[in-house]
Design a protein around this motif. Structure first.
Motif, PDB file in Angstrom:
ATOM      1  N   LEU A 148      52.088  18.153   2.048  1.00  0.00           N
ATOM      2  CA  LEU A 148      52.844  18.811   1.267  1.00  0.00           C
ATOM      3  C   LEU A 148      54.345  18.862   1.660  1.00  0.00           C
ATOM      4  O   LEU A 148      55.321  18.858   1.076  1.00  0.00           O
ATOM      5  CB  LEU A 148      52.538  20.264   0.954  1.00  0.00           C
ATOM      6  N   ILE A 149      54.337  18.958   3.111  1.00  0.00           N
ATOM      7  CA  ILE A 149      55.765  18.932   3.576  1.00  0.00           C
ATOM      8  C   ILE A 149      56.431  17.748   3.559  1.00  0.00           C
ATOM      9  O   ILE A 149      57.642  17.374   3.256  1.00  0.00           O
ATOM     10  CB  ILE A 149      55.798  19.414   4.966  1.00  0.00           C
ATOM     11  N   GLN A 150      55.626  16.657   3.921  1.00  0.00           N
ATOM     12  CA  GLN A 150      55.836  15.251   4.158  1.00  0.00           C
ATOM     13  C   GLN A 150      54.971  14.198   3.599  1.00  0.00           C
ATOM     14  O   GLN A 150      54.193  13.823   4.300  1.00  0.00           O
ATOM     15  CB  GLN A 150      56.567  14.903   5.322  1.00  0.00           C
ATOM     16  N   PRO A 151      55.098  13.991   2.195  1.00  0.00           N
ATOM     17  CA  PRO A 151      53.796  13.191   1.849  1.00  0.00           C
ATOM     18  C   PRO A 151      53.564  11.713   2.430  1.00  0.00           C
ATOM     19  O   PRO A 151      52.783  11.194   2.425  1.00  0.00           O
ATOM     20  CB  PRO A 151      54.341  12.971   0.246  1.00  0.00           C
ATOM     21  N   ARG A 152      54.617  11.156   3.092  1.00  0.00           N
ATOM     22  CA  ARG A 152      54.658  10.086   3.670  1.00  0.00           C
ATOM     23  C   ARG A 152      54.152  10.002   4.887  1.00  0.00           C
ATOM     24  O   ARG A 152      53.581   8.725   5.180  1.00  0.00           O
ATOM     25  CB  ARG A 152      56.208   9.582   4.087  1.00  0.00           C
TER      26      ARG A 152
END
Length: 471
Positions: free
Chosen positions: A308-312
């Protein structure tokens, strides 16, 4: 009807979130990019936690899927915009993520978070190499120009031999000057290889390693000790808990969480550090409240929170995948092996390091073979010879870096020992095995590991809830 435990709703929401972010990588839905859908998703989760009905667990899963699609789509759409410029010579404004690293051609390699392309809003990360002599730092804002090539992995594009038009010093990162000041003191009082190791242990400053030492550490499977990783963070958290727990659990919790936050701020929020920080924080909270948490719960919840913070991360970030694979080995396989060989008795330091190292290596092995096509044969030996000394090296290096060269000698001796072990083992002709496997074999290996976990758990009747990484 017996009410459902709230944890089931949290797990269902987290699993749905992971699925949603992963789906958004291939099928982004612009209608779901509005952050309002995150509010709707949170409302559904709260309803499930409040009512505690079994059928609401399915609602929690759907709400998690919605949150994942929303967050993933919001990140994926700007990446698609960036990829449309592939093959063109463009001017890009962006911010450097992480520390730049020296490449073999004598230039620098950076990961650039794109803000604009040709003065048009864009997004995503690009892989960038440059031969500039300008000082590039984590958080620097730069304007670059060059030909944008197709991306790979989690990168929306790549730009080779880019021209740096403008580079400004990072703003607002108060920890970066502190880190660089302390690293400078280490390099003043220690030889280059030893200072680079100390900076890696304490600061996650891997870019200071020479190419020769970096390659040797890859060969012997010790790279994880000189990057910001869960191992270094676990040492700090355990130290804080043991120092203060005898006086106050609350002080121990505050100290542990402060160390987590401070270490991440100094080293940077890399994928492995995000995972390690979340696991350490949740484990400390569970210890403080006297709760036992299943490691699978930690794995799923931390994975969902991090994407959620960084989908990548879940779209193919190698550091994130290896970090979670190693965490799975340490939290699932290592306790089973220790219980199988030692029963209820806690193993001594060397057997504990051996089982944890073996477990982490075996769980990351399929990914390593698929991506790199090689595996270190001497990794277990190297870890046994080096890991027992890392906590002491970190302590002595920290004290020496603060107080000066007169108290740096013990750290110097131990660091020289580590350098010697690395180079000696890396020189062994059979140190690595070249073996590249197809994806079908990788899936088969993980299915085999799952079967081994099932057999060991049935044989030992081990309780997963007794596992806590901060102990």
């Amino acid at each position: 009807m017996k009410p459902a435990h709230p944890l089931y709703s949290v797990l269902a929401w987290s699993a749905g979130c992971l699925a949603g972010v992963l789906a958004a990588r291939f099928v982004p839905l612009p209608a779901l990019a509005d952050p309002l859908w995150l509010v709707v998703s949170a409302g559904g989760l709260l309803l499930s936690l409040w009512q505690q009905r079994r059928w609401l667990i399915a609602l929690a899963c759907v709400c998690g899927l919605l949150a994942g699609l929303c967050r993933g789509t919001a990140v994926r759409l700007p990446e698609i915009t960036t990829s449309h410029y592939s093959g063109q010579t463009v001017t890009i404004h962006g911010r450097i993520n992480g520390d730049p690293s020296a490449n073999r051609s004598g230039g620098q390699t950076v990961q650039l978070a794109v803000a604009t392309i040709q003065n048009q809003p864009a997004g995503g990360h690009i892989w960038l190499t440059t031969h500039t002599h300008a000082r590039l730092q984590r958080g620097s804002h730069v304007v670059v120009r060059g030909k944008l090539s197709p991306g790979f992995g989690v990168f929306a594009g790549a730009m080779y031999r880019a021209r740096i038009i403008q580079a400004t010093a990072p703003q607002g990162d108060i920890f970066l000057p502190m880190r660089d000041w302390f690293a400078g003191r280490l390099f003043t009082w220690l030889p280059n290889d030893e200072a680079a190791l100390a900076a890696g242990f304490l600061l996650g400053h891997k870019t200071a390693l020479s190419n020769q030492l970096d390659e040797a550490m890859r060969t012997v499977g010790l790279t994880h000790i000189v990057v910001a990783s869960g191992y270094n963070l676990t040492i700090l958290v355990r130290l804080g808990r043991r120092l203060f727990a005898r006086h106050s659990r609350k002080i121990a919790l505050i100290a542990g969480l402060s160390l987590v936050a401070g270490f991440i701020a100094i080293t940077g929020a890399s994928p492995s550090m995000v995972r390690a920080g979340m696991v350490a924080a949740l484990s400390m909270a569970a210890w403080f409240y006297g709760r036992e948490v299943h490691p699978l719960t930690l794995l799923i919840v931390c994975a969902a929170a991090s994407v959620l913070i960084q989908p990548r991360y879940i779209w193919g970030d190698l550091g994130w995948l290896l970090s979670f694979a190693a965490f799975g080995g340490v939290m699932f396989l290592a306790p089973l092996l220790q219980h199988y060989f030692y029963g209820q008795q806690r193993p001594q330091l060397i057997p504990q390091i051996m089982t944890e190292t073996f477990s982490a290596q075996i769980f990351t092995l399929p990914i390593t073979l698929y991506v790199f096509g090689s595996v270190s044969i001497v990794a277990l030996i190297a870890n046994l010879l080096v890991l027992p000394f890392i906590p002491l090296i970190m302590l002595l290096s920290a004290i020496g870096g603060l107080l000066g060269p007169l108290v740096m000698a013990p750290a110097h001796w131990l660091l020289s020992y580590v350098v010697m072990v690395v180079y000696q083992l890396a020189s062994v002709p059979w140190a690595t095995l070249e073996l590249r496997l197809p994806i079908s074999a990788i899936i088969g290996l993980y299915l085999g590991l799952g079967a081994m976990l099932w057999w060991l758990q049935r044989r030992t009747q081990f309780s997963w809830r007794s596992v806590n990484i901060t102990r």
